[in-house]
Design a protein around this motif. Structure first.
Motif, PDB file in Angstrom:
ATOM      1  N   THR A 110      -7.410  -4.044 129.207  1.00  0.00           N
ATOM      2  CA  THR A 110      -8.840  -3.670 128.562  1.00  0.00           C
ATOM      3  C   THR A 110      -9.216  -3.796 128.848  1.00  0.00           C
ATOM      4  OG1 THR A 110      -7.465  -2.730 126.499  1.00  0.00           O
ATOM      5  CG2 THR A 110     -10.246  -2.851 126.642  1.00  0.00           C
ATOM      6  N   VAL A 111      -9.822  -5.705 129.143  1.00  0.00           N
ATOM      7  CA  VAL A 111     -11.232  -5.811 128.714  1.00  0.00           C
ATOM      8  C   VAL A 111     -10.785  -5.622 130.523  1.00  0.00           C
ATOM      9  CG1 VAL A 111     -12.216  -8.438 129.023  1.00  0.00           C
ATOM     10  CG2 VAL A 111     -11.384  -7.716 127.013  1.00  0.00           C
ATOM     11  N   LEU A 112     -10.410  -6.636 131.330  1.00  0.00           N
ATOM     12  CA  LEU A 112     -10.349  -6.197 133.022  1.00  0.00           C
ATOM     13  C   LEU A 112     -10.651  -4.710 133.399  1.00  0.00           C
ATOM     14  CD1 LEU A 112      -9.819  -7.271 135.596  1.00  0.00           C
ATOM     15  CD2 LEU A 112      -7.794  -7.183 135.592  1.00  0.00           C
ATOM     16  N   THR A 113      -9.803  -3.600 132.827  1.00  0.00           N
ATOM     17  CA  THR A 113     -10.224  -2.584 132.708  1.00  0.00           C
ATOM     18  C   THR A 113     -11.698  -2.310 132.801  1.00  0.00           C
ATOM     19  OG1 THR A 113      -8.008  -1.688 132.879  1.00  0.00           O
ATOM     20  CG2 THR A 113      -9.412  -0.251 132.603  1.00  0.00           C
ATOM     21  N   LEU A 114     -11.913  -2.633 131.529  1.00  0.00           N
ATOM     22  CA  LEU A 114     -13.846  -1.710 131.420  1.00  0.00           C
ATOM     23  C   LEU A 114     -13.925  -2.698 132.308  1.00  0.00           C
ATOM     24  CD1 LEU A 114     -12.731  -2.313 127.321  1.00  0.00           C
ATOM     25  CD2 LEU A 114     -13.410  -0.312 128.777  1.00  0.00           C
ATOM     26  N   ILE A 130     -12.945   1.832 121.901  1.00  0.00           N
ATOM     27  CA  ILE A 130     -11.619   1.689 121.119  1.00  0.00           C
ATOM     28  C   ILE A 130     -10.226   2.585 121.784  1.00  0.00           C
ATOM     29  CG2 ILE A 130     -11.297   2.633 119.228  1.00  0.00           C
ATOM     30  CD1 ILE A 130     -12.989  -0.184 118.981  1.00  0.00           C
ATOM     31  N   PRO A 131     -11.051   3.725 122.377  1.00  0.00           N
ATOM     32  CA  PRO A 131      -9.537   4.675 122.824  1.00  0.00           C
ATOM     33  C   PRO A 131      -8.699   4.123 123.901  1.00  0.00           C
ATOM     34  CG  PRO A 131     -11.163   6.478 122.943  1.00  0.00           C
ATOM     35  CD  PRO A 131     -12.182   4.173 123.083  1.00  0.00           C
ATOM     36  N   LEU A 132      -9.499   2.912 125.111  1.00  0.00           N
ATOM     37  CA  LEU A 132      -8.607   2.873 125.927  1.00  0.00           C
ATOM     38  C   LEU A 132      -8.032   1.189 125.455  1.00  0.00           C
ATOM     39  CD1 LEU A 132      -8.058   2.205 128.893  1.00  0.00           C
ATOM     40  CD2 LEU A 132     -10.156   0.749 128.633  1.00  0.00           C
ATOM     41  N   LEU A 133      -8.204   0.837 124.090  1.00  0.00           N
ATOM     42  CA  LEU A 133      -7.189  -0.580 123.926  1.00  0.00           C
ATOM     43  C   LEU A 133      -6.428   0.081 122.502  1.00  0.00           C
ATOM     44  CD1 LEU A 133      -6.693  -3.241 122.572  1.00  0.00           C
ATOM     45  CD2 LEU A 133      -8.295  -3.185 121.231  1.00  0.00           C
ATOM     46  N   GLY A 134      -6.297   1.445 121.856  1.00  0.00           N
ATOM     47  CA  GLY A 134      -5.428   1.781 120.986  1.00  0.00           C
ATOM     48  C   GLY A 134      -4.555   2.869 122.418  1.00  0.00           C
ATOM     49  N   MET A 135      -4.314   3.065 123.379  1.00  0.00           N
ATOM     50  CA  MET A 135      -3.483   3.488 123.977  1.00  0.00           C
ATOM     51  C   MET A 135      -2.859   2.345 124.448  1.00  0.00           C
ATOM     52  SD  MET A 135      -4.984   6.996 126.290  1.00  0.00           S
ATOM     53  CE  MET A 135      -7.157   6.344 126.593  1.00  0.00           C
ATOM     54  N   LEU A 136      -3.675   1.334 125.163  1.00  0.00           N
ATOM     55  CA  LEU A 136      -2.289   0.445 125.473  1.00  0.00           C
ATOM     56  C   LEU A 136      -1.768  -0.634 123.970  1.00  0.00           C
ATOM     57  CD1 LEU A 136      -4.419   0.363 128.349  1.00  0.00           C
ATOM     58  CD2 LEU A 136      -4.515  -2.182 128.398  1.00  0.00           C
ATOM     59  N   LEU A 137      -2.310  -0.992 123.095  1.00  0.00           N
ATOM     60  CA  LEU A 137      -1.899  -0.829 121.883  1.00  0.00           C
ATOM     61  C   LEU A 137      -0.683  -0.361 121.671  1.00  0.00           C
ATOM     62  CD1 LEU A 137      -4.343  -2.779 120.134  1.00  0.00           C
ATOM     63  CD2 LEU A 137      -2.636  -3.955 121.058  1.00  0.00           C
ATOM     64  N   GLY A 138      -0.366   0.531 121.278  1.00  0.00           N
ATOM     65  CA  GLY A 138       0.141   1.926 121.264  1.00  0.00           C
ATOM     66  C   GLY A 138       1.537   1.835 122.096  1.00  0.00           C
ATOM     67  N   ASN A 139       1.108   1.363 123.220  1.00  0.00           N
ATOM     68  CA  ASN A 139       2.641   2.123 124.318  1.00  0.00           C
ATOM     69  C   ASN A 139       3.540  -0.043 124.038  1.00  0.00           C
ATOM     70  OD1 ASN A 139       2.765   4.302 125.794  1.00  0.00           O
ATOM     71  ND2 ASN A 139       0.653   4.403 125.299  1.00  0.00           N
ATOM     72  N   THR A 140       2.057  -0.789 124.474  1.00  0.00           N
ATOM     73  CA  THR A 140       2.493  -2.238 124.224  1.00  0.00           C
ATOM     74  C   THR A 140       3.463  -2.587 123.199  1.00  0.00           C
ATOM     75  OG1 THR A 140       0.674  -2.682 125.783  1.00  0.00           O
ATOM     76  CG2 THR A 140       2.365  -4.488 124.974  1.00  0.00           C
ATOM     77  N   LEU A 226      -5.684   6.223 136.006  1.00  0.00           N
ATOM     78  CA  LEU A 226      -5.642   4.248 135.544  1.00  0.00           C
ATOM     79  C   LEU A 226      -5.418   3.488 134.496  1.00  0.00           C
ATOM     80  CD1 LEU A 226      -7.870   2.029 135.391  1.00  0.00           C
ATOM     81  CD2 LEU A 226      -9.605   4.238 134.359  1.00  0.00           C
ATOM     82  N   ILE A 227      -5.445   5.033 133.673  1.00  0.00           N
ATOM     83  CA  ILE A 227      -4.559   4.682 131.885  1.00  0.00           C
ATOM     84  C   ILE A 227      -3.374   4.254 132.288  1.00  0.00           C
ATOM     85  CG2 ILE A 227      -4.185   5.680 129.764  1.00  0.00           C
ATOM     86  CD1 ILE A 227      -6.895   4.460 130.228  1.00  0.00           C
TER      87      ILE A 227
END
Length: 268
Positions: A110-114, A130-140, A226-227
């Motif tokens: 998330t940090v790298l992408t941002l 927050i949306p990016l982290l939420g999508m990554l956390l949910g799938n991870t 990207l996502i």
């Protein structure tokens, strides 16, 4: 073209479809009607609360509040990983391994992408972070939970085979190598399937939401690509770390299989 506003009665019409489905399930005696209604109610309540929190967070936009929100999301995801395992490591190891793996993978990606790709100002802009982290956390979270569950179940079911290979002199990593590969495969399969079907079988949720909100399809496609790549990286690294640490935990320094370190979970 502007965004079409939705009223509460329009959402109630959509909810009536779920109620109708639960009624059909109840009449068919499938035993899932209550679970479906409870899940629908939780979805509505949780998303409504998240909407209020995000509005407040967007108005403040400070790094400590963004970090606090991310920390809460991480802890809840760690709890979900632990709850989804039939056989979990004792002593809080399941929670710790799942949470640590998601922190290292999802937060790093998330940090790298941002910072390196999207580049908002400031880099922790809540609208993006927050949306990016939420999508990554949910799938991870899904990948880590599936990987750990497959690993522990595989070692439990094939314990005699693994112990026989250990007695023949194989190191622990080779004795459970096939089980670890299956665990990794299980953790990565959902995101692999999603990427394979994206744009052909289905339109991903983020892209659909952006198009419905008036974003140009070409820009929505770029963000979705990207996502998807970020999710694949986060899920892959998270599942790899979780399976690697958990499998090592199940063998001691003398390379003995330690299934006594496993407890039982209710699973879901």
């Amino acid at each position: 073209m502007g965004v079409i506003e939705l009223s509460w009665w329009q959402l109630a019409m959509a909810a009536s479809l779920v109620v109708l489905l639960s009624l059909c399930i109840y009449l068919a005696r499938l035993g899932l009607a209550g679970s479906l209604l409870l899940a629908a109610a939780r979805t509505a309540v949780q998303l409504a609360l998240v909407g209020l929190v995000l509005e407040a967070l967007f108005s403040v936009g400070s790094l400590p509040w963004v970090a606090l929100m991310g920390g809460v999301m991480l802890l809840l995801a760690g709890r979900e990983v632990m709850a989804r395992q039939q056989r979990r490591l004792r002593g809080g190891w399941s929670f710790g391994i799942g949470t640590a793996a998601m922190f290292v993978s999802a937060f790093s990606v998330t940090v790298l992408t941002l910072v390196a790709v999207i580049g908002p100002t400031p880099w922790y802009e809540p609208q993006y972070a927050i949306p990016l982290l939420g999508m990554l956390l949910g799938n991870t979270m899904t990948g880590v939970a599936l990987g750990l569950d497959r690993l522990t179940e595989g070692l439990w079911a094939q314990r005699q085979l693994v112990e026989n290979r250990l007695m023949l002199g194989e190191p622990w990593s080779r004795a459970c190598g096939g089980i670890r590969r299956e665990a990794m495969r299980s953790g990565l399969m959902p995101i692999i399937n999603s990427m394979a079907a994206a744009g052909i079988v289905s339109l991903p949720g983020m892209m659909t939401g952006q198009i419905l909100s008036g974003t140009a399809p070409a820009l929505a496609v770029k963000y979705q690509i990207l996502i998807m790549f970020a999710i694949a990286a986060g899920t892959g690294f998270g599942a790899f770390l979780a399976v690697s640490i958990a499998s090592r935990r199940l063998f001691d320094g003398r390379e003995r299989l330690r299934l006594d370190r496993l407890g039982s979970g209710r699973g879901r």
